[in-house]
Design an enzyme around this catalytic site. Structure first.
Site, short mmCIF file in Angstrom:
data_model
loop_
_atom_site.label_atom_id
_atom_site.label_comp_id
_atom_site.label_asym_id
_atom_site.label_seq_id
_atom_site.Cartn_x
_atom_site.Cartn_y
_atom_site.Cartn_z
N TYR A 259 -9.44 0.72 0.76
CA TYR A 259 -9.05 1.04 2.05
C TYR A 259 -8.95 2.29 2.69
O TYR A 259 -8.01 3.21 1.93
CB TYR A 259 -7.78 -0.11 2.60
CG TYR A 259 -8.21 -1.07 3.50
CD1 TYR A 259 -8.62 -2.35 3.16
CD2 TYR A 259 -8.37 -0.95 4.99
CE1 TYR A 259 -8.70 -3.45 3.89
CE2 TYR A 259 -8.76 -1.89 5.82
CZ TYR A 259 -8.93 -3.23 5.19
OH TYR A 259 -9.18 -4.29 5.97
N ASP B 106 0.72 -1.23 -0.01
CA ASP B 106 -0.09 0.14 0.20
C ASP B 106 0.79 1.43 -0.02
O ASP B 106 0.23 2.29 -0.30
CB ASP B 106 -0.70 -0.14 1.24
CG ASP B 106 -2.00 -1.03 0.82
OD1 ASP B 106 -2.46 -1.08 -0.26
OD2 ASP B 106 -2.73 -1.43 1.87
CU LIG Z 1 -8.24 -5.84 6.64
#
Ligand SMILES: [Cu+2]
Length: 763
Positions: A420, A336
């Protein structure tokens, strides 16, 4: 001190500081340069970098229009040069920038160094690399989606298999990097996860397609289209699951009363440029496209003496490996930080939502993919928070209490990585504790079921059914934080030791005849091969970073700071030979220790998307040198993590999950550093029952509700509307009442007083 710095620079094989700009740090001499050598680039400097790179490309016969800027930063000077300059003992480090660019016409990556002090700024190094891929950027992701939706083959597949004819409004594309399936010579191939969207604000993750498209958006080439759902996969899960304010199908709750954080006398911090000072703490706030927020040169003023604690602290890498073993999901693993650039993905924070109270915001300036400066408004927030009780003792013999409140300075940023959200914050406490928190929220990644899962009643094998036909895969999150400790050394921690401390039971024997004994063991992690460690809560394992050159006058032992694991951290569950574990080797241990090296910032390597064997592949390679750590400039790499077995409650948007660890002073001070907190009770704290007359009041009932619970309507009702006096009250309706004891202060307030029931963080 200068000699020590020179020796360390030589030991590391670095250019001598004399190569830096021969100018002294004095007022007025360097007006065009930033105040602090670690300040991020400003908008003007980004423009200078882009101009210099494009001119250089043109001179090389390249088309400047084909340059894509993946990451541009101020090049971080060598630590010892920065510290020497800040002490006024060395020249200002030369201001340079590093631009990582993609030459997509050549399928190559370029690292260019731009000298920002040259007039005009110019490229001084240009390194073209084949066989690696630079990070994706937010621009890449948006462009990939737009270009794929124009692809005729893709549109035909969507129409024929799913009946989706309007891809622009009905489809969402999440491009992830495709890992090892495609080598770099094949280009920049992304695995595109697909979702149907019911309406513009719909949570499209509720409608996953059973399809992944492997796609290079630069060449508009589809390498592969994989369907995994069989015939039933043609039917997209239909049930909407929404959290957008316009689509939530439940009425808003009305029972919550306002809860305000107020600081009527202003904040306790001061800010000059990017340097923050607060209650003894001082640090420089940095920001990079890759890491986001950086805490530089963290120090603590101990009774007038500024003592270094940590030279640099920042999140260094994230990996999110998924546990579904069947193709095509063996490739599902997100880096990420490097996949998209965590700093590039920082949110512009919402006033009154992301942080509460009196907030200092910092903007961040980054480069877009064309090299243009882009300002992220309010990218970092800073605020004071009540941190519970600092310490207390109640003398039971006479009933006297000494108690103080703790407080912390929270510095936070939030980044959105596709589905996310991550919030990261450093928390500096009055008592010297440094906290680090990762907050996880957003939407879990979903996929359509496999045929055998449909056959088994719709239950996924490696995940959780969050809606009919929707599987949220099991996965792990690992966050590695790099901490370059200083521990009371003005040279940035040039001679430190990392000690593993454990508690262990004593064996029964003459020294422990009753079996109650336990003891502490301490072991210096002397080399890199010894400093690859896992947490062991059953042994109370912590790691102490100590400075043997400075002894605590009370204990006679080295001053130290200890790293305390917080949240239980799992090991990585992917097999050691898997691509997840080999590319993400940095996350296979909870702690690595390395000696400082000015080029070691990226523990998964500089280009983990397509690492080349000749390139820097990160910490797993660095530690093979097995360098000395005993008396070295130690850098901690600590990993915190979570095995995420998705719950129904994580859907449709996930409640914040908190992971944390702490650094605590250990014999760094000579006593509790908060002993000087004044014994001043918070004046706005209210005993609710006393104020509302439920106890201790003379009458309660009508008078209580008038004078306390509805103080605004009573006391603020305007002249003549009501009369409230301590001990006697008549409300607006003319009904007499008697104010209870606790309501006296309320009734004595002027008519424009604040509501009586108000929370406050003020001590
Ligand atoms: Cu997660």
């Amino acid at each position: 001190m200068q000699q020590a710095t020179a020796a360390l620079v030589e030991q590391l094989g670095l250019p001598a500081p004399a190569a830096a700009t021969p100018r002294r740090n004095r007022e007025g001499g360097l007006a065009h340069l930033p105040k602090h050598p670690l300040d991020p680039l400003c908008a003007q400097e980004y423009e200078q970098v882009a101009r210099a790179c494009k001119e250089h490309a043109l001179a090389l016969g390249l088309d400047p229009a084909t340059l894509r800027f993946n990451g541009v930063n101020a090049q971080e000077p060598v630590k010892y040069e920065v510290l020497a300059f800040l002490r006024g003992e060395g020249p200002r480090p030369r201001r340079t920038a590093l631009a990582i660019m993609e030459l997509f016409a050549q399928n190559a990556v370029v690292e260019a160094v731009v000298d920002l002090e040259a007039r005009p700024p110019c490229v001084t190094a240009w390194k073209q690399m084949e066989g690696v891929q630079a990070a994706l950027t937010p621009d890449d992701v948006l462009e990939c989606e737009a270009v794929l939706k124009r692809n005729a083959r893709f549109r035909a597949v969507m129409a024929q298999r799913y009946g989706i004819t309007d891809v622009d409004s009905q489809l969402a594309v999440d491009p992830w990097y495709s890992g090892f399936r495609y080598g770099s010579p094949e280009g920049r191939v992304l695995q595109c996860l697909l979702y149907r969207r019911s309406s513009p604000d719909d949570n499209h993750y509720a409608h996953p397609l059973d399809c992944i498209v492997f796609y290079d958006f630069h060449t508009d080439k589809i390498h592969d289209v994989v369907f995994h759902g069989g015939e039933q996969g043609r039917t997209i899960p239909a049930e909407d699951s929404n959290f957008h304010r316009s689509l939530v199908d439940r009425p808003w709750r009305t029972s919550l009363k306002p809860l305000d954080v107020v600081q009527p006398e202003g904040p306790s911090w001061s800010v000059e440029g990017n340097v923050v000072t607060w209650e003894g703490w001082q640090f420089h706030l940095g920001f990079s496209w890759r890491e986001g927020m950086i805490i530089n040169d963290l120090k603590f003023c101990d009774q007038g003496r500024m003592r270094p604690v940590m030279y640099r602290g920042a999140l260094a890498e994230i990996i999110v490996p998924y546990g579904e073993p069947r193709p095509p999901f063996e490739l599902k693993c997100a880096y990420d930080i490097v996949d998209y650039g965590l700093g590039l993905c920082a949110n512009p924070l919402e006033v009154g939502c992301d942080c509460l109270g009196l907030i200092k915001y910092f903007d961040a300036v980054v480069s877009d993919s064309r090299g243009r400066p882009h300002t992220i408004r309010r990218a970092v927030c800073m605020k004071e928070e009540d941190a519970g009780m600092a310490w207390k003792h109640y003398e039971y013999r006479n009933g006297h209490t000494e108690v103080r409140r703790n407080r912390r300075l929270a510095v936070k940023f939030i980044a959105t990585i596709a589905n996310y959200e991550y919030a990261f914050q450093w928390l500096l406490h009055l008592d010297g504790t440094i906290g680090f928190e990762a907050n996880l929220t957003g939407i879990v990644s979903t996929h359509a079921l496999f045929p055998e899962e449909h056959a088994a009643g719709g239950q996924p094998q490696w995940g959780t059914l969050v809606a009919p036909g929707v599987n949220a895969h099991i996965h792990q999150h690992f966050f590695q934080v790099r901490m370059d400790m200083a521990v009371d050394d003005p040279d940035g921690g040039a001679c430190l030791q990392v000690v593993e401390v454990e508690a262990e039971p004593m064996p029964l024997g003459p020294a422990n005849p009753h079996g109650v004994g336990f003891d502490i063991t301490q072991r210096v992690l002397a080399r890199e091969s010894e400093a690859q460690r896992m947490c062991a809560p059953e042994r109370s394992r912590v790691w102490k970073v100590q400075n043997p050159r400075v002894l605590n006058p009370v204990t006679g032992k080295p001053v130290a700071w200890k790293l305390m694991p917080g949240s239980p951290c799992p090991p990585m569950l992917a097999h050691p030979t898997s691509s997840h574990a080999t590319r993400g080797a940095f996350a296979t241990k909870h702690l690595f220790v390395t000696p400082y090296h000015p080029k070691e910032f990226n523990p998964a390597g500089d280009y983990p998307l397509h690492p080349d064997p000749e390139q820097n592949r990160g910490i797993a390679d660095w530690v093979k040198a097995d360098r000395n750590l005993d008396g070295a400039d130690c850098v901690l790499w600590y990993t915190l993590g979570l095995t995420h077995v998705v719950r129904c409650e994580d859907w449709p948007v996930m409640p914040v999950e908190v992971l944390s660890f702490h650094l605590k002073p250990w014999d760094f001070f000579t006593q509790n550093p908060t002993i000087d907190l004044p014994p001043i009770p918070n004046k706005r704290t209210i005993d609710f029952d006393l104020a509302s007359g439920a106890k201790g009041g003379a009458s309660g009932g009508l008078a209580a509700s008038c004078c306390a619970a509805t103080a605004r309507s009573c006391c603020g009702g305007g002249p003549g509307a009501c009369t409230c006096q301590p001990g006697a009250c008549a409300c607006a309706k003319g009904q007499p009442g008697r104010a209870p004891e606790g309501a006296a202060s309320c009734c004595a307030k002027p008519a424009t007083a604040e509501p009586a029931l108000q929370a406050s963080s003020r001590l």
